[in-house]
Write a protein that holds these residues in place. Structure first.
Motif, PDB file in Angstrom:
ATOM      1  N   PRO A   1     -62.940 -17.900 -38.778  1.00  0.00           N
ATOM      2  CA  PRO A   1     -62.511 -19.196 -38.243  1.00  0.00           C
ATOM      3  C   PRO A   1     -61.338 -19.786 -39.026  1.00  0.00           C
ATOM      4  CG  PRO A   1     -64.636 -19.395 -39.345  1.00  0.00           C
ATOM      5  CD  PRO A   1     -64.298 -17.928 -39.303  1.00  0.00           C
ATOM      6  N   GLY A   2     -61.246 -19.431 -40.286  1.00  0.00           N
ATOM      7  CA  GLY A   2     -60.183 -19.920 -41.164  1.00  0.00           C
ATOM      8  C   GLY A   2     -60.229 -19.131 -42.447  1.00  0.00           C
ATOM      9  N   ILE A   3     -59.396 -19.485 -43.403  1.00  0.00           N
ATOM     10  CA  ILE A   3     -59.386 -18.798 -44.689  1.00  0.00           C
ATOM     11  C   ILE A   3     -60.701 -19.083 -45.410  1.00  0.00           C
ATOM     12  CG2 ILE A   3     -58.297 -18.763 -46.963  1.00  0.00           C
ATOM     13  CD1 ILE A   3     -55.606 -19.152 -45.540  1.00  0.00           C
ATOM     14  N   VAL A   4     -61.342 -18.032 -45.874  1.00  0.00           N
ATOM     15  CA  VAL A   4     -62.615 -18.149 -46.588  1.00  0.00           C
ATOM     16  C   VAL A   4     -62.463 -17.488 -47.959  1.00  0.00           C
ATOM     17  CG1 VAL A   4     -63.979 -18.161 -44.452  1.00  0.00           C
ATOM     18  CG2 VAL A   4     -63.542 -16.002 -45.636  1.00  0.00           C
ATOM     19  N   PRO A   5     -63.317 -17.860 -48.909  1.00  0.00           N
ATOM     20  CA  PRO A   5     -63.247 -17.201 -50.219  1.00  0.00           C
ATOM     21  C   PRO A   5     -63.609 -15.720 -50.107  1.00  0.00           C
ATOM     22  CG  PRO A   5     -64.599 -19.197 -50.310  1.00  0.00           C
ATOM     23  CD  PRO A   5     -64.314 -18.912 -48.861  1.00  0.00           C
ATOM     24  N   VAL A   6     -62.899 -14.889 -50.850  1.00  0.00           N
ATOM     25  CA  VAL A   6     -63.219 -13.464 -50.892  1.00  0.00           C
ATOM     26  C   VAL A   6     -63.434 -13.051 -52.343  1.00  0.00           C
ATOM     27  CG1 VAL A   6     -61.985 -12.884 -48.768  1.00  0.00           C
ATOM     28  CG2 VAL A   6     -60.786 -12.765 -50.946  1.00  0.00           C
ATOM     29  N   ARG A   7     -64.183 -11.979 -52.507  1.00  0.00           N
ATOM     30  CA  ARG A   7     -64.455 -11.404 -53.830  1.00  0.00           C
ATOM     31  C   ARG A   7     -63.982  -9.961 -53.786  1.00  0.00           C
ATOM     32  NH1 ARG A   7     -68.217  -8.199 -54.303  1.00  0.00           N
ATOM     33  NH2 ARG A   7     -69.573  -9.120 -52.739  1.00  0.00           N
ATOM     34  N   ILE A   8     -62.845  -9.698 -54.437  1.00  0.00           N
ATOM     35  CA  ILE A   8     -62.300  -8.346 -54.379  1.00  0.00           C
ATOM     36  C   ILE A   8     -62.997  -7.432 -55.380  1.00  0.00           C
ATOM     37  CG2 ILE A   8     -60.055  -9.009 -53.431  1.00  0.00           C
ATOM     38  CD1 ILE A   8     -58.883  -8.747 -56.261  1.00  0.00           C
ATOM     39  N   ALA A   9     -63.012  -6.148 -55.053  1.00  0.00           N
ATOM     40  CA  ALA A   9     -63.601  -5.128 -55.924  1.00  0.00           C
ATOM     41  C   ALA A   9     -62.557  -4.742 -56.969  1.00  0.00           C
ATOM     42  CB  ALA A   9     -64.002  -3.916 -55.091  1.00  0.00           C
ATOM     43  N   ALA A  10     -62.804  -5.092 -58.228  1.00  0.00           N
ATOM     44  CA  ALA A  10     -61.816  -4.906 -59.295  1.00  0.00           C
ATOM     45  C   ALA A  10     -61.386  -3.448 -59.475  1.00  0.00           C
ATOM     46  CB  ALA A  10     -62.359  -5.455 -60.606  1.00  0.00           C
ATOM     47  N   ARG A  11     -62.281  -2.502 -59.229  1.00  0.00           N
ATOM     48  CA  ARG A  11     -61.879  -1.107 -59.414  1.00  0.00           C
ATOM     49  C   ARG A  11     -60.960  -0.628 -58.284  1.00  0.00           C
ATOM     50  NH1 ARG A  11     -64.437   2.397 -56.127  1.00  0.00           N
ATOM     51  NH2 ARG A  11     -66.318   1.629 -55.137  1.00  0.00           N
ATOM     52  N   GLU A  12     -60.971  -1.335 -57.153  1.00  0.00           N
ATOM     53  CA  GLU A  12     -60.134  -0.939 -56.013  1.00  0.00           C
ATOM     54  C   GLU A  12     -58.884  -1.786 -55.850  1.00  0.00           C
ATOM     55  OE1 GLU A  12     -61.717   0.415 -52.209  1.00  0.00           O
ATOM     56  OE2 GLU A  12     -63.713  -0.037 -52.993  1.00  0.00           O
ATOM     57  N   HIS A  13     -58.974  -3.088 -56.195  1.00  0.00           N
ATOM     58  CA  HIS A  13     -57.866  -3.994 -55.925  1.00  0.00           C
ATOM     59  C   HIS A  13     -57.559  -4.907 -57.104  1.00  0.00           C
ATOM     60  CE1 HIS A  13     -59.454  -2.899 -51.897  1.00  0.00           C
ATOM     61  NE2 HIS A  13     -58.186  -2.583 -51.785  1.00  0.00           N
TER      62      HIS A  13
ATOM     63  N   GLN B   1     -53.525 -15.797 -39.833  1.00  0.00           N
ATOM     64  CA  GLN B   1     -53.278 -15.486 -41.245  1.00  0.00           C
ATOM     65  C   GLN B   1     -54.017 -14.175 -41.525  1.00  0.00           C
ATOM     66  OE1 GLN B   1     -51.526 -17.647 -43.560  1.00  0.00           O
ATOM     67  NE2 GLN B   1     -50.924 -18.550 -41.616  1.00  0.00           N
ATOM     68  N   VAL B   2     -53.388 -13.274 -42.271  1.00  0.00           N
ATOM     69  CA  VAL B   2     -53.956 -11.951 -42.522  1.00  0.00           C
ATOM     70  C   VAL B   2     -54.244 -11.782 -44.013  1.00  0.00           C
ATOM     71  CG1 VAL B   2     -53.507  -9.459 -42.383  1.00  0.00           C
ATOM     72  CG2 VAL B   2     -52.777 -10.963 -40.516  1.00  0.00           C
ATOM     73  N   LEU B   3     -55.419 -11.254 -44.305  1.00  0.00           N
ATOM     74  CA  LEU B   3     -55.796 -10.966 -45.679  1.00  0.00           C
ATOM     75  C   LEU B   3     -55.225  -9.615 -46.081  1.00  0.00           C
ATOM     76  CD1 LEU B   3     -57.507 -11.610 -48.245  1.00  0.00           C
ATOM     77  CD2 LEU B   3     -59.369 -10.325 -47.136  1.00  0.00           C
ATOM     78  N   LEU B   4     -54.491  -9.585 -47.210  1.00  0.00           N
ATOM     79  CA  LEU B   4     -53.978  -8.337 -47.770  1.00  0.00           C
ATOM     80  C   LEU B   4     -54.530  -8.146 -49.169  1.00  0.00           C
ATOM     81  CD1 LEU B   4     -50.200  -8.353 -46.748  1.00  0.00           C
ATOM     82  CD2 LEU B   4     -52.153  -7.320 -45.553  1.00  0.00           C
ATOM     83  N   LEU B   5     -54.739  -6.885 -49.527  1.00  0.00           N
ATOM     84  CA  LEU B   5     -55.282  -6.505 -50.824  1.00  0.00           C
ATOM     85  C   LEU B   5     -54.278  -5.587 -51.524  1.00  0.00           C
ATOM     86  CD1 LEU B   5     -58.765  -5.517 -49.387  1.00  0.00           C
ATOM     87  CD2 LEU B   5     -58.210  -7.649 -50.538  1.00  0.00           C
ATOM     88  N   GLU B   6     -54.116  -5.782 -52.835  1.00  0.00           N
ATOM     89  CA  GLU B   6     -53.208  -4.943 -53.613  1.00  0.00           C
ATOM     90  C   GLU B   6     -54.011  -3.830 -54.283  1.00  0.00           C
ATOM     91  OE1 GLU B   6     -49.718  -5.378 -57.005  1.00  0.00           O
ATOM     92  OE2 GLU B   6     -51.282  -6.912 -56.882  1.00  0.00           O
ATOM     93  N   ARG B   7     -53.612  -2.590 -54.051  1.00  0.00           N
ATOM     94  CA  ARG B   7     -54.338  -1.433 -54.570  1.00  0.00           C
ATOM     95  C   ARG B   7     -54.290  -1.374 -56.089  1.00  0.00           C
ATOM     96  NH1 ARG B   7     -55.488   2.816 -50.683  1.00  0.00           N
ATOM     97  NH2 ARG B   7     -56.065   4.005 -52.526  1.00  0.00           N
ATOM     98  N   ALA B   8     -55.438  -1.135 -56.712  1.00  0.00           N
ATOM     99  CA  ALA B   8     -55.489  -0.990 -58.167  1.00  0.00           C
ATOM    100  C   ALA B   8     -54.846   0.321 -58.612  1.00  0.00           C
ATOM    101  CB  ALA B   8     -56.932  -1.059 -58.657  1.00  0.00           C
ATOM    102  N   ASP B   9     -54.984   1.372 -57.783  1.00  0.00           N
ATOM    103  CA  ASP B   9     -54.430   2.673 -58.173  1.00  0.00           C
ATOM    104  C   ASP B   9     -52.948   2.805 -57.858  1.00  0.00           C
ATOM    105  OD1 ASP B   9     -54.543   2.953 -55.408  1.00  0.00           O
ATOM    106  OD2 ASP B   9     -55.824   4.722 -55.432  1.00  0.00           O
ATOM    107  N   HIS B  10     -52.381   1.768 -57.248  1.00  0.00           N
ATOM    108  CA  HIS B  10     -50.954   1.803 -56.928  1.00  0.00           C
ATOM    109  C   HIS B  10     -50.431   0.370 -56.824  1.00  0.00           C
ATOM    110  CE1 HIS B  10     -47.187   3.354 -55.623  1.00  0.00           C
ATOM    111  NE2 HIS B  10     -47.675   4.560 -55.375  1.00  0.00           N
TER     112      HIS B  10
END
Length: 147
Positions: free
Chosen positions: A101-113, A18-27
């Motif tokens: 090892p598996g999906i873990v909680p993430v904390r995204i940077a609001a100004r970036e994503h 499983q791959v973690l993807l982030l959505e860009r805040a500037d796009h």
């Protein structure tokens, strides 16, 4: 201060691909793996660790960060060229993987994503906007085994 035209791409993935993807805040609508430019004085590993922490809150020391020994040289998108020196048109990207090892909680940077998602690797490869990101994700099966 201008960005250095050297960056990292870190494909964060689970043992079952499983791959973690982030959505860009500037796009909005542009999805990607963790990316970021090298800061002056940093090694590439340090850049990868810093970017992963800034963008996800994950500490790479807790997981398996590997250098995939892959470099991509590409022309910087016109919309982001202002961040670099006036004569800089190309960036060299270094690819890393971070195996969880598996999906873990993430904390995204609001100004970036704006958002994040976990997708199976093939779906993740088709979702990202960058061709070098897609190519890296497609190579995930050959890089995913614990070293």
């Amino acid at each position: 201060m201008y960005k250095i035209p050297v960056s990292v791409l870190v494909v964060i993935h689970t043992a079952d691909l499983q791959v973690l993807l982030l959505e860009r805040a500037d796009h909005p609508g542009y999805w990607q793996s963790v990316t970021g430019s090298q800061d002056s004085g940093e090694t590439l590993i340090q850049t990868a660790a810093r970017e992963v922490f800034e963008e996800t809150g994950l500490n790479v020391a807790d997981y398996a960060l590997t250098d995939w020994q892959t470099e991509n040289r590409y022309e910087i998108y016109e919309e982001w060229r202002w961040r670099y020196g006036p004569d800089v048109r190309f960036n060299t990207e270094h690819v890393f993987g971070l195996r969880l090892p598996g999906i873990v909680p993430v904390r995204i940077a609001a100004r970036e994503h704006l958002n994040f998602m976990w997708l199976p690797w093939q779906q993740a490869a088709s979702k990202v906007f960058s061709s070098s990101n897609a190519e890296a994700i497609l190579k995930l099966p050959e890089h995913s085994q614990p070293g």
